[in-house]
Design a protein around this motif. Sequence first.
Motif, PDB file in Angstrom:
ATOM      1  N   LEU A 105       5.929 -10.044  -8.339  1.00  0.00           N
ATOM      2  CA  LEU A 105       5.462 -11.188  -7.573  1.00  0.00           C
ATOM      3  C   LEU A 105       4.316 -10.718  -6.676  1.00  0.00           C
ATOM      4  O   LEU A 105       4.287  -9.560  -6.252  1.00  0.00           O
ATOM      5  CB  LEU A 105       6.579 -11.765  -6.705  1.00  0.00           C
ATOM      6  CG  LEU A 105       7.899 -12.115  -7.400  1.00  0.00           C
ATOM      7  CD1 LEU A 105       8.873 -12.714  -6.392  1.00  0.00           C
ATOM      8  CD2 LEU A 105       7.674 -13.063  -8.562  1.00  0.00           C
ATOM      9  N   ARG A 106       3.401 -11.625  -6.373  1.00  0.00           N
ATOM     10  CA  ARG A 106       2.227 -11.186  -5.612  1.00  0.00           C
ATOM     11  C   ARG A 106       1.874 -12.196  -4.531  1.00  0.00           C
ATOM     12  O   ARG A 106       1.755 -13.391  -4.802  1.00  0.00           O
ATOM     13  CB  ARG A 106       1.056 -10.989  -6.587  1.00  0.00           C
ATOM     14  CG  ARG A 106      -0.227 -10.509  -5.974  1.00  0.00           C
ATOM     15  CD  ARG A 106      -1.077  -9.786  -7.011  1.00  0.00           C
ATOM     16  NE  ARG A 106      -0.722  -8.395  -7.145  1.00  0.00           N
ATOM     17  CZ  ARG A 106      -0.754  -7.713  -8.304  1.00  0.00           C
ATOM     18  NH1 ARG A 106      -1.077  -8.315  -9.434  1.00  0.00           N
ATOM     19  NH2 ARG A 106      -0.449  -6.440  -8.314  1.00  0.00           N
ATOM     20  N   SER A 116      -1.332  -6.011  -1.155  1.00  0.00           N
ATOM     21  CA  SER A 116      -1.791  -4.617  -1.169  1.00  0.00           C
ATOM     22  C   SER A 116      -3.266  -4.515  -1.566  1.00  0.00           C
ATOM     23  O   SER A 116      -3.847  -5.419  -2.173  1.00  0.00           O
ATOM     24  CB  SER A 116      -0.962  -3.800  -2.159  1.00  0.00           C
ATOM     25  OG  SER A 116       0.380  -3.728  -1.759  1.00  0.00           O
ATOM     26  N   ASP A 117      -3.860  -3.370  -1.228  1.00  0.00           N
ATOM     27  CA  ASP A 117      -5.224  -3.075  -1.654  1.00  0.00           C
ATOM     28  C   ASP A 117      -5.284  -2.902  -3.169  1.00  0.00           C
ATOM     29  O   ASP A 117      -4.256  -2.774  -3.845  1.00  0.00           O
ATOM     30  CB  ASP A 117      -5.729  -1.798  -0.980  1.00  0.00           C
ATOM     31  CG  ASP A 117      -5.866  -1.949   0.536  1.00  0.00           C
ATOM     32  OD1 ASP A 117      -5.936  -3.098   1.004  1.00  0.00           O
ATOM     33  OD2 ASP A 117      -5.885  -0.911   1.232  1.00  0.00           O
ATOM     34  N   ALA A 118      -6.509  -2.851  -3.695  1.00  0.00           N
ATOM     35  CA  ALA A 118      -6.713  -2.823  -5.143  1.00  0.00           C
ATOM     36  C   ALA A 118      -6.021  -1.631  -5.798  1.00  0.00           C
ATOM     37  O   ALA A 118      -5.466  -1.762  -6.898  1.00  0.00           O
ATOM     38  CB  ALA A 118      -8.208  -2.812  -5.454  1.00  0.00           C
ATOM     39  N   ALA A 119      -6.033  -0.472  -5.154  1.00  0.00           N
ATOM     40  CA  ALA A 119      -5.444   0.718  -5.756  1.00  0.00           C
ATOM     41  C   ALA A 119      -3.945   0.540  -5.953  1.00  0.00           C
ATOM     42  O   ALA A 119      -3.398   0.857  -7.021  1.00  0.00           O
ATOM     43  CB  ALA A 119      -5.729   1.940  -4.885  1.00  0.00           C
ATOM     44  N   CYS A 120      -3.262   0.035  -4.938  1.00  0.00           N
ATOM     45  CA  CYS A 120      -1.828  -0.173  -5.048  1.00  0.00           C
ATOM     46  C   CYS A 120      -1.526  -1.307  -6.029  1.00  0.00           C
ATOM     47  O   CYS A 120      -0.583  -1.221  -6.822  1.00  0.00           O
ATOM     48  CB  CYS A 120      -1.228  -0.480  -3.686  1.00  0.00           C
ATOM     49  SG  CYS A 120       0.574  -0.653  -3.696  1.00  0.00           S
ATOM     50  N   ALA A 121      -2.323  -2.374  -5.981  1.00  0.00           N
ATOM     51  CA  ALA A 121      -2.119  -3.496  -6.902  1.00  0.00           C
ATOM     52  C   ALA A 121      -2.218  -3.032  -8.351  1.00  0.00           C
ATOM     53  O   ALA A 121      -1.437  -3.469  -9.209  1.00  0.00           O
ATOM     54  CB  ALA A 121      -3.136  -4.598  -6.622  1.00  0.00           C
ATOM     55  N   ASN A 126       0.803  -1.220   0.000  1.00  0.00           N
ATOM     56  CA  ASN A 126       0.000   0.000   0.000  1.00  0.00           C
ATOM     57  C   ASN A 126       0.843   1.280   0.000  1.00  0.00           C
ATOM     58  O   ASN A 126       0.565   2.218   0.758  1.00  0.00           O
ATOM     59  CB  ASN A 126      -0.970  -0.008   1.178  1.00  0.00           C
ATOM     60  CG  ASN A 126      -2.034  -1.091   1.041  1.00  0.00           C
ATOM     61  OD1 ASN A 126      -2.302  -1.571  -0.064  1.00  0.00           O
ATOM     62  ND2 ASN A 126      -2.642  -1.473   2.143  1.00  0.00           N
ATOM     63  N   HIS A 127       1.848   1.311  -0.868  1.00  0.00           N
ATOM     64  CA  HIS A 127       2.617   2.538  -1.083  1.00  0.00           C
ATOM     65  C   HIS A 127       2.467   2.983  -2.537  1.00  0.00           C
ATOM     66  O   HIS A 127       3.448   3.289  -3.221  1.00  0.00           O
ATOM     67  CB  HIS A 127       4.096   2.317  -0.743  1.00  0.00           C
ATOM     68  CG  HIS A 127       4.386   2.327   0.726  1.00  0.00           C
ATOM     69  ND1 HIS A 127       4.218   3.453   1.514  1.00  0.00           N
ATOM     70  CD2 HIS A 127       4.812   1.350   1.559  1.00  0.00           C
ATOM     71  CE1 HIS A 127       4.545   3.164   2.765  1.00  0.00           C
ATOM     72  NE2 HIS A 127       4.904   1.906   2.828  1.00  0.00           N
ATOM     73  N   GLU A 128       1.209   3.037  -2.991  1.00  0.00           N
ATOM     74  CA  GLU A 128       0.964   3.359  -4.401  1.00  0.00           C
ATOM     75  C   GLU A 128       1.396   4.769  -4.787  1.00  0.00           C
ATOM     76  O   GLU A 128       1.686   5.036  -5.958  1.00  0.00           O
ATOM     77  CB  GLU A 128      -0.515   3.162  -4.746  1.00  0.00           C
ATOM     78  CG  GLU A 128      -1.494   4.057  -3.992  1.00  0.00           C
ATOM     79  CD  GLU A 128      -2.009   3.418  -2.708  1.00  0.00           C
ATOM     80  OE1 GLU A 128      -3.111   3.801  -2.278  1.00  0.00           O
ATOM     81  OE2 GLU A 128      -1.305   2.554  -2.155  1.00  0.00           O
TER      82      GLU A 128
END
Length: 257
Positions: free
Chosen positions: A61-62, A39-44, A13-15
Amino acid sequence: MQIRLGAVIPVYNHEHAIGAVLSAVLQHGLRCVLVDDGSDAACAAVLDGLAAAHPQQVSLLRHSVNRGKGEAVLSGMHFLAQQGFSHALQIDSDGQHDTADIPRFVALAQEHPKAIINGCPQYDESVPKGRLYARYLTHVWVWINTLSFDIVDSMCGFRIYPLAVVTALTARQTLGKRMDFDTEIIVRLHWRGVQVINQRTRVRYPSDGVSHFRLWLDNVLITRMHATLLCGMLWRSPALLARKLLRARAGGQHERQ
């Protein structure tokens, strides 16, 4: 020695910061592994875009759920080892580390390929005073648990590791998964005789205003880690003291020559 170096950047979550960090690391010609640690969707989505924009330089990698910084870093390092890299540069995704110092770290790693190049933070006024003072308690415990002052700062996430020694360690030892990771891995590698070379580097807190340090849980994990390392140091102390004596003798012989 010419080493083969890749970079590992754990991300949670450091988008707002990761784009600038990645761009700065790529300017040094490094292959980068981004590890999305749940991470949340925005960061992903940001990470997907960065990987798509740099297909030859960036691997993504996830982790499906957040597993902690330590797990993310190890996932990246094991990936690099499997790809034939000899060393990994670890750097945080929040922009606190000065990527302009990367060439100095790389030069030291090339000169000392079997050593850990360990970042020693030089803070500006952005550092929270409570965090700064708390670090000194960890420093004291690390000096006790290594019976040395070889590790100036054990908590900085800006380092270069030789991957062979990390792979050998993790094959036999489970390490801390969260904020206890950076300290535990460097102490355990020091116990194994891996040289630590300390390199000063500028640090600011953090560029996107996001910190994932959880006051109670992470302090409990760090306290438990120090207690575990203390027990490990006690039965290793004869070997650690013998190593220290041999180094002192070798240094004295070198001076007489």
